[in-house]
Write an enzyme that holds these catalytic residues in place. Sequence first.
Site, PDB file in Angstrom:
ATOM      1  N   GLU A 143     -18.227  44.771 -14.032  1.00  0.00           N
ATOM      2  CA  GLU A 143     -18.087  45.419 -15.337  1.00  0.00           C
ATOM      3  C   GLU A 143     -17.192  46.645 -15.255  1.00  0.00           C
ATOM      4  O   GLU A 143     -17.308  47.454 -14.329  1.00  0.00           O
ATOM      5  CB  GLU A 143     -19.460  45.846 -15.858  1.00  0.00           C
ATOM      6  CG  GLU A 143     -19.403  46.487 -17.243  1.00  0.00           C
ATOM      7  CD  GLU A 143     -20.733  47.011 -17.726  1.00  0.00           C
ATOM      8  OE1 GLU A 143     -20.919  47.135 -18.943  1.00  0.00           O
ATOM      9  OE2 GLU A 143     -21.607  47.301 -16.871  1.00  0.00           O
ATOM     10  N   ASP A 178     -18.290  44.041 -21.808  1.00  0.00           N
ATOM     11  CA  ASP A 178     -19.038  44.942 -22.683  1.00  0.00           C
ATOM     12  C   ASP A 178     -18.097  45.407 -23.793  1.00  0.00           C
ATOM     13  O   ASP A 178     -17.129  46.137 -23.527  1.00  0.00           O
ATOM     14  CB  ASP A 178     -19.563  46.127 -21.865  1.00  0.00           C
ATOM     15  CG  ASP A 178     -20.483  47.027 -22.667  1.00  0.00           C
ATOM     16  OD1 ASP A 178     -20.121  47.371 -23.811  1.00  0.00           O
ATOM     17  OD2 ASP A 178     -21.556  47.412 -22.148  1.00  0.00           O
ATOM     18  N   GLN A 204     -22.147  42.290 -23.347  1.00  0.00           N
ATOM     19  CA  GLN A 204     -23.003  43.351 -23.873  1.00  0.00           C
ATOM     20  C   GLN A 204     -22.349  43.968 -25.110  1.00  0.00           C
ATOM     21  O   GLN A 204     -21.124  43.926 -25.269  1.00  0.00           O
ATOM     22  CB  GLN A 204     -23.256  44.433 -22.810  1.00  0.00           C
ATOM     23  CG  GLN A 204     -24.128  43.925 -21.669  1.00  0.00           C
ATOM     24  CD  GLN A 204     -24.342  44.949 -20.581  1.00  0.00           C
ATOM     25  OE1 GLN A 204     -23.449  45.721 -20.255  1.00  0.00           O
ATOM     26  NE2 GLN A 204     -25.527  44.953 -19.998  1.00  0.00           N
ATOM     27  N   GLU A 240     -27.135  46.472 -25.267  1.00  0.00           N
ATOM     28  CA  GLU A 240     -27.146  47.695 -24.460  1.00  0.00           C
ATOM     29  C   GLU A 240     -26.721  48.877 -25.340  1.00  0.00           C
ATOM     30  O   GLU A 240     -25.631  49.419 -25.195  1.00  0.00           O
ATOM     31  CB  GLU A 240     -26.229  47.555 -23.243  1.00  0.00           C
ATOM     32  CG  GLU A 240     -26.495  48.659 -22.214  1.00  0.00           C
ATOM     33  CD  GLU A 240     -25.529  48.631 -21.053  1.00  0.00           C
ATOM     34  OE1 GLU A 240     -25.980  48.831 -19.914  1.00  0.00           O
ATOM     35  OE2 GLU A 240     -24.323  48.434 -21.267  1.00  0.00           O
TER      36      GLU A 240
END
Length: 260
Positions: A143, A178, A204, A240
Amino acid sequence: MPKFAANLTMMFADRPFLERFKAAADAGFRYVEYLWPYDYPAAELKALLDKHGLKQVLFNSAAGDTKNGEWGLTALPGRESEARRDIDQALEYAIALECPTVHIMAGVVPAGADRNAYLNTYIDNVRYASERFRPHGIHIVLEALSPQVKPNYLLKSQYDTLAAVEAIDRDNVRIQFDYYHAQNVDGQLSAMTKAMFARIGHIQIASVPDRHEPDEGEVNYPYIFALLDELGYAGYIGCEYNPRGKTEDGLGWLAAYREK
């Protein structure tokens, strides 16, 4: 239809961590993720998952000494034995929790340090993780963290992560995409989603700029969710985000996507 996972590190934070499993199930979630499981025996966490009908879908490798600025050891030259110890620990938990995916944290590159040395260390250690995880059918994700969240983290952009995944060149190593970090650094979310889709292993979400529920801010999440359906995304979407208030009070956005 997206499969949403409650992030128990950030959601339901008005109660002790072990009580958040029940809270997530009561709120209608079937899947959970969180940053780290290592403060608790794996058997205790698995019992909570089973009791409340939940599936664990993601957690991270250990972060190291966070009080002194560490955020993962996997990319740190000279720390390979510790990094591989953490990778082995993550594998033990993933097996026990029947978790399909683990995020292998990279680490912070000190100012003035040789980034390539850190990247090469990361590549070698993630390849080690790939071979350890492969017999168990467990995937690894990497990530990017935007600089405003974690300054000097090895991977800042989705393109950094894509390049690392391609350099590692293992079929069980993918991108943790994300959208909060991606929008803060890269933009062009739909174009990136399409271009990187084959490499994405976990997703996310959070609003931008405030990192709250995905029903506010500058990212059109209904459009993103429809795009992911169109592309055939079959993985999980981790929520998240930091709730604006009580977690349950902010879940109106989820109603249209609840699994029947």
